[in-house]
Write a protein that holds these residues in place. Sequence first.
Motif, PDB file in Angstrom:
ATOM      1  N   THR A   6      -2.005  -0.152  -8.842  1.00  0.00           N
ATOM      2  CA  THR A   6      -2.426   1.040  -8.102  1.00  0.00           C
ATOM      3  C   THR A   6      -2.753   0.687  -6.666  1.00  0.00           C
ATOM      4  N   TRP A   7      -3.483  -0.399  -6.475  1.00  0.00           N
ATOM      5  CA  TRP A   7      -3.857  -0.808  -5.113  1.00  0.00           C
ATOM      6  C   TRP A   7      -2.614  -1.053  -4.271  1.00  0.00           C
ATOM      7  N   TRP A   8      -1.623  -1.725  -4.848  1.00  0.00           N
ATOM      8  CA  TRP A   8      -0.406  -2.027  -4.103  1.00  0.00           C
ATOM      9  C   TRP A   8       0.408  -0.773  -3.812  1.00  0.00           C
ATOM     10  N   VAL A   9       0.527   0.107  -4.798  1.00  0.00           N
ATOM     11  CA  VAL A   9       1.295   1.336  -4.578  1.00  0.00           C
ATOM     12  C   VAL A   9       0.597   2.211  -3.536  1.00  0.00           C
ATOM     13  N   LEU A  74       2.862  11.435 -10.169  1.00  0.00           N
ATOM     14  CA  LEU A  74       3.208  11.501 -11.587  1.00  0.00           C
ATOM     15  C   LEU A  74       2.366  10.573 -12.453  1.00  0.00           C
ATOM     16  N   GLN A  75       1.762   9.562 -11.835  1.00  0.00           N
ATOM     17  CA  GLN A  75       0.875   8.613 -12.517  1.00  0.00           C
ATOM     18  C   GLN A  75      -0.456   8.567 -11.764  1.00  0.00           C
ATOM     19  N   PRO A  76      -1.198   9.675 -11.725  1.00  0.00           N
ATOM     20  CA  PRO A  76      -2.380   9.729 -10.856  1.00  0.00           C
ATOM     21  C   PRO A  76      -3.439   8.686 -11.218  1.00  0.00           C
ATOM     22  N   PRO A  77      -3.821   7.883 -10.243  1.00  0.00           N
ATOM     23  CA  PRO A  77      -4.851   6.879 -10.495  1.00  0.00           C
ATOM     24  C   PRO A  77      -6.222   7.526 -10.709  1.00  0.00           C
ATOM     25  N   ALA A 143      -6.689   9.337  -0.100  1.00  0.00           N
ATOM     26  CA  ALA A 143      -6.456   8.806  -1.448  1.00  0.00           C
ATOM     27  C   ALA A 143      -6.932   7.361  -1.541  1.00  0.00           C
ATOM     28  N   LEU A 144      -6.624   6.578  -0.535  1.00  0.00           N
ATOM     29  CA  LEU A 144      -7.053   5.186  -0.517  1.00  0.00           C
ATOM     30  C   LEU A 144      -8.575   5.095  -0.503  1.00  0.00           C
ATOM     31  N   PHE A 147      -9.946   5.983  -3.908  1.00  0.00           N
ATOM     32  CA  PHE A 147      -9.755   4.890  -4.857  1.00  0.00           C
ATOM     33  C   PHE A 147     -10.782   3.784  -4.630  1.00  0.00           C
ATOM     34  N   GLY A 148     -11.324   3.778  -3.438  1.00  0.00           N
ATOM     35  CA  GLY A 148     -12.396   2.826  -3.139  1.00  0.00           C
ATOM     36  C   GLY A 148     -12.019   1.701  -2.219  1.00  0.00           C
ATOM     37  N   CYS A 149     -10.800   1.743  -1.702  1.00  0.00           N
ATOM     38  CA  CYS A 149     -10.347   0.674  -0.798  1.00  0.00           C
ATOM     39  C   CYS A 149     -10.650  -0.698  -1.375  1.00  0.00           C
ATOM     40  N   ARG A 150     -10.543  -0.816  -2.669  1.00  0.00           N
ATOM     41  CA  ARG A 150     -10.877  -2.079  -3.316  1.00  0.00           C
ATOM     42  C   ARG A 150      -9.613  -2.741  -3.842  1.00  0.00           C
TER      43      ARG A 150
END
Length: 152
Positions: A6-9, A74-77, A143-144, A147-150
């Motif tokens: 997820t982080w990479w995408v 389509l694959q929501p984190p 979005a980033l 996600f937490g920028c982690r």
Amino acid sequence: MLPNLTWWVLGLNTAAALYMTGVIWLVQCVHYPLLRYVGAAAFADYHQRHVAAIFPVVALPMLVEGLTAAWLTLQPPTGIWPPVLWGGLVCVLAAFGVTALVSVPCHDQLAQGFDAATLDTLIRTNWLRTLAWTGHGGLSLLALAQFGCRRP
């Protein structure tokens, strides 16, 4: 989706969106307006060189942006509000749609030689792509952040 993937995408999506945001603002505010000053005699050659040179600058980032935006939607984190992802995908589809349905036909016509009305249409309608890519850049950053920028 796995946290590391997820982080990479998300990172690739954000990088591609911000890259395209920068490219489109440069094209909108500098490059397209300067086409008026190329001169009719050199215009077709100059335009052909522009099209050939811009393709490698935008092709891979657009592909990466489109694929990652679709994948994320389509694959929501976990932790990212789905409307942020859907909004990003809508922006990408809008930018790609205007490119295919308006910008490319304008460029095809300009390849025959300078036409002020066609260039004006290209510049005017390019604001739609500029707004779409700017919107996706902002939404991808959101979005980033959500996600937490982690990085796991």
